[in-house]
Write an enzyme that holds these catalytic residues in place. Structure first.
Site, PDB file in Angstrom:
ATOM      1  N   GLU A   1     -19.600   5.225  -2.111  1.00 42.67           N
ATOM      2  CA  GLU A   1     -18.350   6.653  -1.763  1.00 42.67           C
ATOM      3  C   GLU A   1     -18.242   7.271  -2.674  1.00 42.67           C
ATOM      4  O   GLU A   1     -18.096   8.762  -1.728  1.00 42.67           O
ATOM      5  CB  GLU A   1     -16.365   5.577  -1.995  1.00 42.67           C
ATOM      6  CG  GLU A   1     -15.907   5.969  -1.303  1.00 42.67           C
ATOM      7  CD  GLU A   1     -14.326   6.037  -2.267  1.00 42.67           C
ATOM      8  OE1 GLU A   1     -13.738   5.338  -0.799  1.00 42.67           O
ATOM      9  OE2 GLU A   1     -13.663   6.411  -2.946  1.00 42.67           O
TER      10      GLU A   1
ATOM     11  N   GLU B   1      -4.760   8.666   3.747  1.00 40.93           N
ATOM     12  CA  GLU B   1      -3.919   7.922   3.427  1.00 40.93           C
ATOM     13  C   GLU B   1      -2.113   8.177   2.471  1.00 40.93           C
ATOM     14  O   GLU B   1      -2.253   6.935   1.869  1.00 40.93           O
ATOM     15  CB  GLU B   1      -4.146   6.685   4.530  1.00 40.93           C
ATOM     16  CG  GLU B   1      -4.329   6.523   5.264  1.00 40.93           C
ATOM     17  CD  GLU B   1      -5.662   4.852   5.127  1.00 40.93           C
ATOM     18  OE1 GLU B   1      -5.366   4.202   4.906  1.00 40.93           O
ATOM     19  OE2 GLU B   1      -6.078   5.155   6.915  1.00 40.93           O
ATOM     20  N   GLU B   2      -2.861   9.503   2.253  1.00 37.47           N
ATOM     21  CA  GLU B   2      -1.925   9.170   0.516  1.00 37.47           C
ATOM     22  C   GLU B   2      -0.619  10.567   1.181  1.00 37.47           C
ATOM     23  O   GLU B   2       0.777   9.573   0.443  1.00 37.47           O
ATOM     24  CB  GLU B   2      -2.419  10.176  -0.876  1.00 37.47           C
ATOM     25  CG  GLU B   2      -4.297   9.159  -0.859  1.00 37.47           C
ATOM     26  CD  GLU B   2      -5.112   9.988  -1.372  1.00 37.47           C
ATOM     27  OE1 GLU B   2      -5.651   9.330  -2.411  1.00 37.47           O
ATOM     28  OE2 GLU B   2      -4.489  11.525  -1.485  1.00 37.47           O
TER      29      GLU B   2
ATOM     30  N   TRP C   1       0.964  -1.267  -0.185  1.00 33.07           N
ATOM     31  CA  TRP C   1       0.145   0.336   0.026  1.00 33.07           C
ATOM     32  C   TRP C   1       0.858   1.308   0.041  1.00 33.07           C
ATOM     33  O   TRP C   1       2.395   1.414   0.164  1.00 33.07           O
ATOM     34  CB  TRP C   1      -0.686   0.302   0.890  1.00 33.07           C
ATOM     35  CG  TRP C   1      -1.401  -0.421   2.408  1.00 33.07           C
ATOM     36  CD1 TRP C   1      -1.109  -1.139   3.259  1.00 33.07           C
ATOM     37  CD2 TRP C   1      -2.543   0.775   2.734  1.00 33.07           C
ATOM     38  NE1 TRP C   1      -1.845  -0.615   4.448  1.00 33.07           N
ATOM     39  CE2 TRP C   1      -2.021   0.749   4.037  1.00 33.07           C
ATOM     40  CE3 TRP C   1      -2.606   1.547   2.559  1.00 33.07           C
ATOM     41  CZ2 TRP C   1      -3.504   0.828   5.005  1.00 33.07           C
ATOM     42  CZ3 TRP C   1      -3.804   2.740   2.877  1.00 33.07           C
ATOM     43  CH2 TRP C   1      -3.887   1.957   4.754  1.00 33.07           C
TER      44      TRP C   1
ATOM     45  N   ASP D   1      -1.923  11.831   5.968  1.00 32.65           N
ATOM     46  CA  ASP D   1      -2.933  12.386   5.949  1.00 32.65           C
ATOM     47  C   ASP D   1      -4.303  12.105   6.652  1.00 32.65           C
ATOM     48  O   ASP D   1      -4.182  10.652   6.243  1.00 32.65           O
ATOM     49  CB  ASP D   1      -2.786  13.570   4.778  1.00 32.65           C
ATOM     50  CG  ASP D   1      -3.221  12.617   3.906  1.00 32.65           C
ATOM     51  OD1 ASP D   1      -2.930  11.655   3.417  1.00 32.65           O
ATOM     52  OD2 ASP D   1      -4.614  13.230   3.233  1.00 32.65           O
TER      53      ASP D   1
END
Length: 534
Positions: free
Chosen positions: A377, A152-153, A126, A149
């Site tokens: 989403e 998750e990037e 990931w 952040d």
């Protein structure tokens, strides 16, 4: 797709959102039968994308909704919800002991964002557990470390993370007092003060918005900040700007900048006027799944506005400052700064239009919700069709909280009222940032008589982007200017050089982009030889 008013949509979608949320909690939820007890799956989607995992962030937010609902319920309370809460607590306790790619319980494992739904570590390629279950020692020791952040990037400091950690530490200090753990209470309180101090550094006074992430090379305009404001909402704190309460001038100015950033990038937003609601996404530069609106971010805008209306009505007035003026002028172009009581025409006009604005964001999501009530989403930026992961648990949770806010239901206070920041004689925020490193900044710049070169940036040691608090460099080897500064270790931050004319007071900023760097580890030093951006 259905055409909706906010009220019609809330009445129809409310029960469906609650059912959708519960369906995604194992093992009794009909879409989560393979999940361990108390595990909330992100989504039952197993391809394009595969979200059949448990994200610590999503699960904490989902269970915060459940805990808050249980706490508000009159006796006799729903014991099935208490069973879910107890199962969640047990599952999180077990996951804390699971060694994972981030480490074990003592070496960073408590920061792992994702697990398999059977309580095993996710090891493929990931932090928000503290809001629903306080991993307080970990937060107290690590809040000031660079991390990922909300999405998750980006590895940098994150407004969302700092805001969530600040609240967790405040609540943890009160818990420690209750348990007569006075040393822990003092430690948590001290670190909460430090986190609140650091939280101020995210404010961008030039753009009048919150720079949600200090790294990543983006504008920093991000739903991160909207979500942080509503999850930090404390109705007893009024419109406090230090904690970026929903109705604070900074939070409202930030909301306008955030919403405006999506007006021209989604086809479905074309043709709307300045004070009409639109679909919003994570951040304007988003390219994930081609970059679309998200249900949860659009709900979040409505929720911040409803929270603001609740506070204004409770205190019987609203205040317009120079910072928030542009937000209010969307609804009344001639309005000026000042305090407006609830009995004034200006108050009535503004709150009526802001409520309609908030309702509009609910209705926008309603227009792109299928008849089944299922919330994915995202929905397509040009056609509005649901896309990405189906039945996203976080989408359902955000629907529920925005509907409650619409009805004027506010959360229980958590300790944001009356907080103050300690400042030194120069007005600088006092904090104990933890381990320090050293950076020598060097830049070449020709100047005129009376001009000096300064540095300012996104952290307190560099003046929080305020020219008045910037740090002066010395021209020991002119035209090279140099300064040595202690910086919190292992911290990502951004900065710029400026020239100030001591006679006229004129400030000249170097051009974009910002310089960005991560400070070295504790006790280490580095020399940065920069080129002025002309």
């Amino acid at each position: 797709m259905l055409s909706n008013s906010a009220n019609d949509y809330i009445q129809r979608e409310g029960p469906l959102a609650q059912a959708g949320l519960l369906a995604n909690i194992g093992p009794n939820g009909n879409q989560a039968s393979a999940a361990a007890p108390g595990i909330a799956i992100a989504s039952p989607s197993t391809s394009n994308p595969n979200y059949l995992y448990s994200w610590t962030r999503d699960a904490a937010l989902v269970f915060k909704v459940i805990v808050d609902h249980y706490a508000r319920s009159p006796a006799p309370r729903d014991l099935s919800l208490r069973t879910l809460i107890d199962s969640y607590a047990d599952a999180q306790s077990r996951l804390q002991e699971v060694e994972n790619p981030s480490g074990n319980i003592t070496t960073g494992g408590l920061g792992e964002p994702k697990f398999n739904i059977d309580l095993t570590a996710f090891t493929g390629s990931w932090d928000l557990n503290a809001m629903a279950l306080l991993d307080l020692d970990y937060v107290a020791d690590n809040w000031n470390k660079t991390g990922f952040d909300l999405w998750e990037e980006v590895s940098s400091s994150s407004f969302w993370t700092t805001a969530a950690q600040h609240r967790a530490l405040r609540q943890g200090a009160e818990l420690a007092k209750t348990l007569s753990k006075d040393d822990l209470a003092e430690s948590y309180s001290t670190q909460a003060d430090n986190a609140l101090c650091f939280l101020q550094s995210y404010w961008n006074p030039n753009g009048s918005y919150i720079t949600s992430n200090t790294g990543g090379g983006r504008s920093g305009i991000d739903a991160n900040s909207i979500l942080a404001s509503i999850h930090s909402f404390d109705p007893s704190a009024g419109c406090d700007a230090l904690t970026f309460q929903p109705c604070s001038d900074k939070a409202l100015s930030n909301l306008k900048a955030y919403v405006d950033s999506f007006k021209t990038i989604y086809g479905i937003n074309e043709g709307f006027s300045e004070n009409e609601a639109i679909a919003t996404g994570r951040y304007p530069e988003d390219i994930y799944m081609e970059g679309n609106p998200w249900y949860l971010t659009t709900f979040a805008v409505a929720e911040q506005l409803y929270d603001s209306l609740s506070v204004w009505d409770a205190q019987g007035s609203l205040q317009i400052t120079p910072v928030s003026l542009s937000f209010f002028q969307q609804f009344s172009s001639n309005v000026q700064t000042g305090n407006y009581g609830a009995d004034s025409q200006t108050y009535g006009t503004l709150t009526s239009k802001i409520r309609a604005f908030a309702d509009g964001f609910i209705a926008v999501n309603g227009n792109y919700t299928p008849e089944s009530g299922s919330l994915a989403e995202q929905y397509g930026k040009d056609d509005g069709k649901p896309t990405s992961a189906r039945d996203l648990t976080w989408s359902y949770a955000s629907a529920i909280t925005s509907f409650l806010a619409h009805d004027g239901i506010v959360p229980t206070p958590w300790g944001a009222q009356g907080l103050q920041i300690r400042r030194d004689a120069n007005g600088h925020c006092i904090s104990n940032p933890g381990p320090m490193s050293e950076i020598v900044f060097e830049v070449e710049r020709n100047t005129l008589y009376g001009e000096n070169v300064y540095i300012t940036g996104s952290i307190g040691q560099l003046g929080d982007w305020e020219p008045a608090n910037a740090v002066r460099l010395e021209p020991k080897n002119y035209p090279s200017w140099t300064v040595r500064i202690e910086i919190p270790a292992s911290t990502t931050f951004s900065y710029k050089y400026i020239v100030q004319d001591q006679r006229s007071g004129q400030v000249t900023w170097e051009n974009d982009p910002n310089h960005e760097v991560a400070s070295p580890f504790k006790g280490q030093s580095v020399v940065l030889s920069d080129t002025w951006h002309d």
